[in-house]
Scaffold this active site. Structure first.
Site, PDB file in Angstrom:
ATOM      1  N   HIS A  53      -4.572  -0.929   1.563  1.00  0.00           N
ATOM      2  CA  HIS A  53      -3.897  -1.580   0.444  1.00  0.00           C
ATOM      3  C   HIS A  53      -4.897  -2.526  -0.216  1.00  0.00           C
ATOM      4  O   HIS A  53      -5.813  -3.034   0.438  1.00  0.00           O
ATOM      5  CB  HIS A  53      -2.695  -2.380   0.928  1.00  0.00           C
ATOM      6  N   GLU A  55      -4.683  -5.599  -1.032  1.00  0.00           N
ATOM      7  CA  GLU A  55      -4.762  -6.903  -0.375  1.00  0.00           C
ATOM      8  C   GLU A  55      -5.611  -6.834   0.888  1.00  0.00           C
ATOM      9  O   GLU A  55      -6.452  -7.701   1.143  1.00  0.00           O
ATOM     10  CB  GLU A  55      -3.364  -7.419   0.012  1.00  0.00           C
TER      11      GLU A  55
END
Length: 149
Positions: A53, A55
Protein backbone atom coordinates in the site's frame (compact mmCIF):
# COMPACT_ATOMS: atom_id res chain seq x y z
CA UNK A 1 -1.90 25.67 12.73
CA UNK A 2 0.29 28.64 12.01
CA UNK A 3 2.38 28.25 8.87
CA UNK A 4 0.60 25.06 7.81
CA UNK A 5 1.47 23.93 4.29
CA UNK A 6 -0.35 20.95 2.86
CA UNK A 7 1.57 18.36 0.89
CA UNK A 8 -1.58 16.63 -0.34
CA UNK A 9 -0.90 17.69 -3.95
CA UNK A 10 2.24 15.52 -3.92
CA UNK A 11 0.19 12.59 -2.59
CA UNK A 12 -2.42 13.18 -5.31
CA UNK A 13 0.36 13.09 -7.92
CA UNK A 14 1.47 9.71 -6.53
CA UNK A 15 -2.15 8.50 -6.76
CA UNK A 16 -2.39 9.59 -10.40
CA UNK A 17 0.89 7.79 -11.14
CA UNK A 18 -0.46 4.64 -9.47
CA UNK A 19 -3.59 4.80 -11.64
CA UNK A 20 -1.42 5.10 -14.76
CA UNK A 21 0.31 1.85 -13.68
CA UNK A 22 -3.07 0.14 -13.28
CA UNK A 23 -2.88 0.22 -9.49
CA UNK A 24 -5.69 1.41 -7.23
CA UNK A 25 -4.90 5.14 -7.15
CA UNK A 26 -3.71 5.87 -3.64
CA UNK A 27 -0.69 8.07 -2.96
CA UNK A 28 1.23 8.89 0.20
CA UNK A 29 3.89 11.40 1.20
CA UNK A 30 5.84 11.65 4.45
CA UNK A 31 7.10 15.06 5.51
CA UNK A 32 9.46 16.09 8.30
CA UNK A 33 10.24 19.71 9.05
CA UNK A 34 8.44 20.81 5.90
CA UNK A 35 10.61 18.56 3.68
CA UNK A 36 9.28 15.53 1.80
CA UNK A 37 11.41 12.56 2.86
CA UNK A 38 9.43 9.76 1.19
CA UNK A 39 6.58 9.29 -1.26
CA UNK A 40 4.88 6.33 -2.85
CA UNK A 41 1.81 5.11 -4.66
CA UNK A 42 0.17 1.71 -4.45
CA UNK A 43 2.26 -1.07 -6.03
CA UNK A 44 0.42 -4.22 -4.95
CA UNK A 45 -0.01 -5.61 -8.46
CA UNK A 46 3.41 -4.56 -9.69
CA UNK A 47 5.21 -6.11 -6.71
CA UNK A 48 2.69 -8.95 -6.23
CA UNK A 49 2.61 -7.87 -2.61
CA UNK A 50 -0.69 -7.35 -0.77
CA UNK A 51 1.11 -5.11 1.74
CA UNK A 52 2.49 -2.72 -0.91
CA UNK A 53 0.00 0.00 0.00
CA UNK A 54 1.17 3.57 -0.58
CA UNK A 55 1.37 4.22 3.17
CA UNK A 56 3.43 1.09 3.87
CA UNK A 57 5.87 1.86 1.05
CA UNK A 58 6.26 5.47 2.15
CA UNK A 59 6.79 4.43 5.78
CA UNK A 60 9.46 1.92 4.74
CA UNK A 61 11.24 4.52 2.60
CA UNK A 62 11.08 7.19 5.33
CA UNK A 63 12.41 4.77 7.95
CA UNK A 64 15.31 3.86 5.65
CA UNK A 65 16.02 7.53 4.90
CA UNK A 66 16.05 8.44 8.60
CA UNK A 67 17.76 5.27 9.75
CA UNK A 68 15.06 4.60 12.32
CA UNK A 69 11.83 2.66 12.64
CA UNK A 70 10.41 5.61 14.60
CA UNK A 71 9.16 8.45 12.44
CA UNK A 72 8.64 10.82 15.35
CA UNK A 73 7.86 14.34 14.18
CA UNK A 74 6.81 13.17 10.71
CA UNK A 75 3.52 13.91 8.97
CA UNK A 76 1.82 11.49 6.58
CA UNK A 77 -0.39 12.72 3.75
CA UNK A 78 -2.43 10.01 2.04
CA UNK A 79 -5.22 10.33 -0.48
CA UNK A 80 -7.50 7.69 1.07
CA UNK A 81 -8.34 6.89 4.68
CA UNK A 82 -5.82 4.22 5.73
CA UNK A 83 -6.95 0.62 6.09
CA UNK A 84 -6.55 -1.12 9.47
CA UNK A 85 -3.15 -2.60 8.54
CA UNK A 86 -1.79 0.78 7.45
CA UNK A 87 -3.24 2.45 10.54
CA UNK A 88 -1.37 -0.11 12.64
CA UNK A 89 1.86 0.67 10.79
CA UNK A 90 1.27 4.41 11.27
CA UNK A 91 0.90 3.84 15.02
CA UNK A 92 3.98 1.59 15.17
CA UNK A 93 6.03 4.20 13.28
CA UNK A 94 4.89 6.92 15.70
CA UNK A 95 3.78 9.26 12.89
CA UNK A 96 2.89 12.59 14.51
CA UNK A 97 0.08 13.73 12.19
CA UNK A 98 -2.06 11.94 9.60
CA UNK A 99 -3.77 13.94 6.86
CA UNK A 100 -6.03 11.95 4.55
CA UNK A 101 -8.23 12.85 1.61
CA UNK A 102 -11.23 10.65 0.87
CA UNK A 103 -13.03 8.69 3.56
CA UNK A 104 -13.24 4.91 3.09
CA UNK A 105 -16.44 3.62 4.72
CA UNK A 106 -15.88 0.14 3.25
CA UNK A 107 -12.24 -0.54 4.13
CA UNK A 108 -11.04 2.34 6.29
CA UNK A 109 -9.49 1.76 9.67
CA UNK A 110 -9.30 5.27 11.10
CA UNK A 111 -12.73 6.94 11.00
CA UNK A 112 -14.54 3.78 9.89
CA UNK A 113 -14.36 0.07 10.62
CA UNK A 114 -12.13 -0.84 13.56
CA UNK A 115 -10.97 2.75 14.25
CA UNK A 116 -7.50 1.53 15.13
CA UNK A 117 -6.37 4.69 16.89
CA UNK A 118 -9.37 4.60 19.24
CA UNK A 119 -8.49 1.10 20.42
CA UNK A 120 -7.10 0.96 23.96
CA UNK A 121 -4.20 -1.18 22.76
CA UNK A 122 -3.00 1.37 20.18
CA UNK A 123 0.55 2.19 21.22
CA UNK A 124 0.44 5.62 19.59
CA UNK A 125 -2.30 7.86 18.26
CA UNK A 126 -1.38 10.55 15.73
CA UNK A 127 -3.31 13.74 15.28
CA UNK A 128 -5.79 12.94 12.49
CA UNK A 129 -7.17 15.36 9.91
CA UNK A 130 -9.57 13.95 7.31
CA UNK A 131 -11.02 15.54 4.20
CA UNK A 132 -7.82 17.24 2.99
CA UNK A 133 -8.13 17.32 -0.82
CA UNK A 134 -11.11 15.01 -0.47
CA UNK A 135 -12.95 15.99 -3.67
CA UNK A 136 -9.95 15.42 -5.94
CA UNK A 137 -8.89 12.23 -4.15
CA UNK A 138 -12.41 10.80 -4.46
CA UNK A 139 -12.65 11.82 -8.12
CA UNK A 140 -9.39 10.02 -8.97
CA UNK A 141 -10.70 6.84 -7.34
CA UNK A 142 -14.16 7.08 -8.93
CA UNK A 143 -12.71 7.68 -12.40
CA UNK A 144 -10.33 4.74 -12.00
CA UNK A 145 -13.06 2.27 -11.02
CA UNK A 146 -15.57 3.66 -13.53
CA UNK A 147 -13.09 2.98 -16.36
CA UNK A 148 -12.80 -0.64 -15.22
CA UNK A 149 -16.50 -1.44 -15.03
Amino acid sequence: MTGFRSHMEAALAEARDAAARGEVPVGAVIVRGGEVIASAGNRMRELTDPTAHAEMLAIRAAAAALGSERLTGCDLYVTLEPCPACAGAIAAARIARLYYGAADPKSGGVAHGPRVFDHPQAHHTPEVYGGIGEAEAAAILKDFFKARR
